[in-house]
Design a protein around this motif. Structure first.
Motif, PDB file in Angstrom:
ATOM      1  N   SER A   1      -4.065   1.504  -3.136  1.00 42.83           N
ATOM      2  CA  SER A   1      -4.051   0.064  -2.886  1.00 42.83           C
ATOM      3  C   SER A   1      -4.812  -0.599  -4.025  1.00 42.83           C
ATOM      4  O   SER A   1      -5.777  -0.041  -4.556  1.00 42.83           O
ATOM      5  CB  SER A   1      -4.708  -0.238  -1.534  1.00 42.83           C
ATOM      6  OG  SER A   1      -5.039  -1.598  -1.456  1.00 42.83           O
TER       7      SER A   1
ATOM      8  N   LYS B   1      -3.907   1.653   6.671  1.00 44.28           N
ATOM      9  CA  LYS B   1      -3.928   0.224   6.411  1.00 44.28           C
ATOM     10  C   LYS B   1      -5.259  -0.156   5.770  1.00 44.28           C
ATOM     11  O   LYS B   1      -6.315   0.282   6.229  1.00 44.28           O
ATOM     12  CB  LYS B   1      -3.725  -0.552   7.720  1.00 44.28           C
ATOM     13  CG  LYS B   1      -2.390  -0.221   8.362  1.00 44.28           C
ATOM     14  CD  LYS B   1      -1.916  -1.274   9.325  1.00 44.28           C
ATOM     15  CE  LYS B   1      -0.676  -0.824  10.057  1.00 44.28           C
ATOM     16  NZ  LYS B   1       0.409  -0.374   9.167  1.00 44.28           N
ATOM     17  N   ASN B   2      -5.159  -0.906   4.733  1.00 46.52           N
ATOM     18  CA  ASN B   2      -6.351  -1.364   4.027  1.00 46.52           C
ATOM     19  C   ASN B   2      -6.285  -2.890   3.973  1.00 46.52           C
ATOM     20  O   ASN B   2      -5.841  -3.461   2.990  1.00 46.52           O
ATOM     21  CB  ASN B   2      -6.365  -0.759   2.613  1.00 46.52           C
ATOM     22  CG  ASN B   2      -7.634  -1.093   1.856  1.00 46.52           C
ATOM     23  OD1 ASN B   2      -8.683  -1.286   2.452  1.00 46.52           O
ATOM     24  ND2 ASN B   2      -7.540  -1.165   0.536  1.00 46.52           N
TER      25      ASN B   2
ATOM     26  N   VAL C   1     -10.629  -0.452   7.027  1.00 47.74           N
ATOM     27  CA  VAL C   1      -9.559   0.507   6.722  1.00 47.74           C
ATOM     28  C   VAL C   1      -9.253   1.325   7.966  1.00 47.74           C
ATOM     29  O   VAL C   1     -10.162   1.650   8.756  1.00 47.74           O
ATOM     30  CB  VAL C   1      -9.977   1.408   5.550  1.00 47.74           C
ATOM     31  CG1 VAL C   1     -11.096   2.359   5.947  1.00 47.74           C
ATOM     32  CG2 VAL C   1      -8.785   2.190   5.033  1.00 47.74           C
TER      33      VAL C   1
ATOM     34  N   ILE D   1       0.870  -1.176   0.000  1.00 47.43           N
ATOM     35  CA  ILE D   1       0.000   0.000   0.000  1.00 47.43           C
ATOM     36  C   ILE D   1       0.903   1.221   0.000  1.00 47.43           C
ATOM     37  O   ILE D   1       1.943   1.243   0.661  1.00 47.43           O
ATOM     38  CB  ILE D   1      -0.934  -0.035   1.232  1.00 47.43           C
ATOM     39  CG1 ILE D   1      -1.817   1.209   1.285  1.00 47.43           C
ATOM     40  CG2 ILE D   1      -0.153  -0.145   2.512  1.00 47.43           C
ATOM     41  CD1 ILE D   1      -2.815   1.146   2.417  1.00 47.43           C
TER      42      ILE D   1
ATOM     43  N   THR E   1     -11.553  -0.549  -1.090  1.00 48.09           N
ATOM     44  CA  THR E   1     -11.408  -0.060   0.278  1.00 48.09           C
ATOM     45  C   THR E   1     -12.143  -0.975   1.230  1.00 48.09           C
ATOM     46  O   THR E   1     -13.343  -1.207   1.086  1.00 48.09           O
ATOM     47  CB  THR E   1     -11.967   1.366   0.402  1.00 48.09           C
ATOM     48  OG1 THR E   1     -11.402   2.163  -0.644  1.00 48.09           O
ATOM     49  CG2 THR E   1     -11.609   1.979   1.734  1.00 48.09           C
ATOM     50  N   SER E   2     -11.416  -1.460   2.182  1.00 43.01           N
ATOM     51  CA  SER E   2     -12.006  -2.434   3.092  1.00 43.01           C
ATOM     52  C   SER E   2     -12.837  -1.733   4.157  1.00 43.01           C
ATOM     53  O   SER E   2     -12.701  -0.536   4.399  1.00 43.01           O
ATOM     54  CB  SER E   2     -10.865  -3.235   3.724  1.00 43.01           C
ATOM     55  OG  SER E   2     -11.201  -3.654   5.025  1.00 43.01           O
TER      56      SER E   2
ATOM     57  N   ARG F   1     -10.809   6.984   0.767  1.00 43.52           N
ATOM     58  CA  ARG F   1      -9.386   6.845   1.069  1.00 43.52           C
ATOM     59  C   ARG F   1      -8.754   8.163   1.506  1.00 43.52           C
ATOM     60  O   ARG F   1      -7.589   8.404   1.248  1.00 43.52           O
ATOM     61  CB  ARG F   1      -8.606   6.318  -0.149  1.00 43.52           C
ATOM     62  CG  ARG F   1      -9.159   4.998  -0.632  1.00 43.52           C
ATOM     63  CD  ARG F   1      -8.334   4.411  -1.709  1.00 43.52           C
ATOM     64  NE  ARG F   1      -8.787   3.044  -1.979  1.00 43.52           N
ATOM     65  CZ  ARG F   1      -8.185   2.196  -2.784  1.00 43.52           C
ATOM     66  NH1 ARG F   1      -7.093   2.586  -3.419  1.00 43.52           N
ATOM     67  NH2 ARG F   1      -8.657   0.988  -2.966  1.00 43.52           N
TER      68      ARG F   1
END
Lengths: 154, 210
Positions: free
Chosen positions: B31, B107-108, B39, B7, B35-36, B85
């Motif tokens: 990334s 962090k993703n 995140v 990332i 997008t998780s 993001r």
């Protein structure tokens, strides 16, 4: 007699020229001083408003310019008094202005000497405009004192 | 477990601001994955000249956590949009002590391998406009000079006027009295007036003595 006159005028002009050079060149040094300080902290060029940060730098500028103005006025007054003064009279006014000019240069140089170590990181040699100012000061002072002592003859 | 990829985190390089103003520190990341929901964004702060780093902001699972004990208490605001993001924070009412380096770590999951990015904050005093003090000092001194010259000539003029009115009185008295008199002094040359003044004074003092 003419020799004396030329000598006095030459001394006055020498002091005046030194004042001019010192003032004009030192405006570059103000930039370098602040730029130098900033550069050692970051690597990017300083933002435009950074240069006006130091009040004492502006005071030094003002005082140097005032010394030039007063020295020029003194020269002008000298020629005025040369033709209007009575025989045996003294060039008090001329001398006063020249002495004031020398005092202005002195205060400018003192302020600079006192304040610049705060701003300068590491080794930084004083530029030659600083030395010129310290040379112009006694020259102007002596020139002014000569005017005060001098008596007009026919 | 899914394989994590790199990332890449982006922040500004440097931010300049004046004391008392607000500054927005932006942070974003690249990334390959979507997008998780997990995140997370983290901001840490290291003051200039210090080796200690403190955490000032953390966003995880949809909840932002702001510094409520440290130097940025009540001055932080989360202005980012994690779904896009954007993990930007806003610092309000800056002070000179806020100079330092701000590091953003995003962090993703599962993309967690990345190098945190830092932005340097520089806070400046409100500067006086270049030349204001210079102009003020020069103006005041020259103004004083002009004032002194004006006062000097004003005094001379007033003295000349007094001499003029005195000599007129004198002239009238003398017309009634003896013949030897001086005409009213013409209000012209100050140097002549000076000479006339001293002469008048001498005459008056002689008369007083008599």
């Amino acid at each position: 007699m003419l020799l004396l006159l030329l000598g006095i005028i030459f001394l006055h002009l020498a002091a005046l020229v030194l004042l001019f050079v010192s003032t004009i060149v030192s405006s570059n040094i103000y930039y370098t001083l602040t730029h130098h300080h900033y550069r050692s902290v970051t690597d990017s060029p300083p933002p435009l408003f950074f240069f006006s940060l130091a009040e004492w730098i502006q005071a030094v500028q003002a005082v140097m310019i005032l010394s030039i103005i007063f020295s020029c006025l003194s020269l002008f007054l000298f020629f005025c008094q040369l033709f209007t003064l009575q025989k045996g009279g003294r060039f008090f006014l001329t001398g006063t202005f020249q002495i004031l000019a020398s005092l202005f240069v002195m205060s400018g140089a003192i302020i600079y000497t006192v304040m610049s170590p705060e701003w300068v990181l590491g080794t930084y040699s004083f530029g030659y405009s600083y030395i010129l100012a310290w040379v112009a000061f006694p020259l102007a002072l002596i020139s002014g004192l000569i005017y005060v002592i001098l008596r007009k003859r026919e | 477990p899914e394989q994590s990829q790199a990332i890449v985190i982006y922040t500004g390089w440097e931010r300049h601001a004046l004391v008392g103003s607000d500054v927005r520190l932006s942070c974003s990341f690249f990334s390959w994955r979507w997008t998780s929901e997990d995140v997370s964004f983290s901001w840490t702060y290291r003051p200039d000249g210090s080796r200690d780093t403190i955490s000032i902001f953390h966003y995880t699972r949809g909840v932002p956590y702001l510094d409520n004990k440290g130097p940025f208490k009540d001055r932080l605001e989360f202005v980012g949009n994690p779904g896009r993001r954007d993990g930007s924070i806003l610092i309000k009412n800056l002070d000179l002590s806020d100079n330092g380096t701000f590091t953003c770590d995003a962090k993703n999951p599962p993309d967690i391998v990345g190098r945190p990015s830092s932005v340097r904050l520089l806070v400046f005093e409100n500067p006086i406009q270049a030349g204001v003090i210079t102009g003020a000092i020069i103006g005041v001194v020259l103004g004083l000079l002009v004032l002194i010259v004006v006062i000097y000539y004003l005094m001379r003029f007033l003295v000349a006027r007094r001499v003029f009115s005195l000599s007129v009185k004198h002239g009238k008295k003398k017309k009634e009295g003896s013949q030897q008199r001086q005409g009213p002094v013409p209000p012209a040359d100050p140097s002549k007036v000076k000479a006339a003044t001293s002469e008048k004074k001498k005459q008056e003092s002689r008369k007083d003595k008599k």
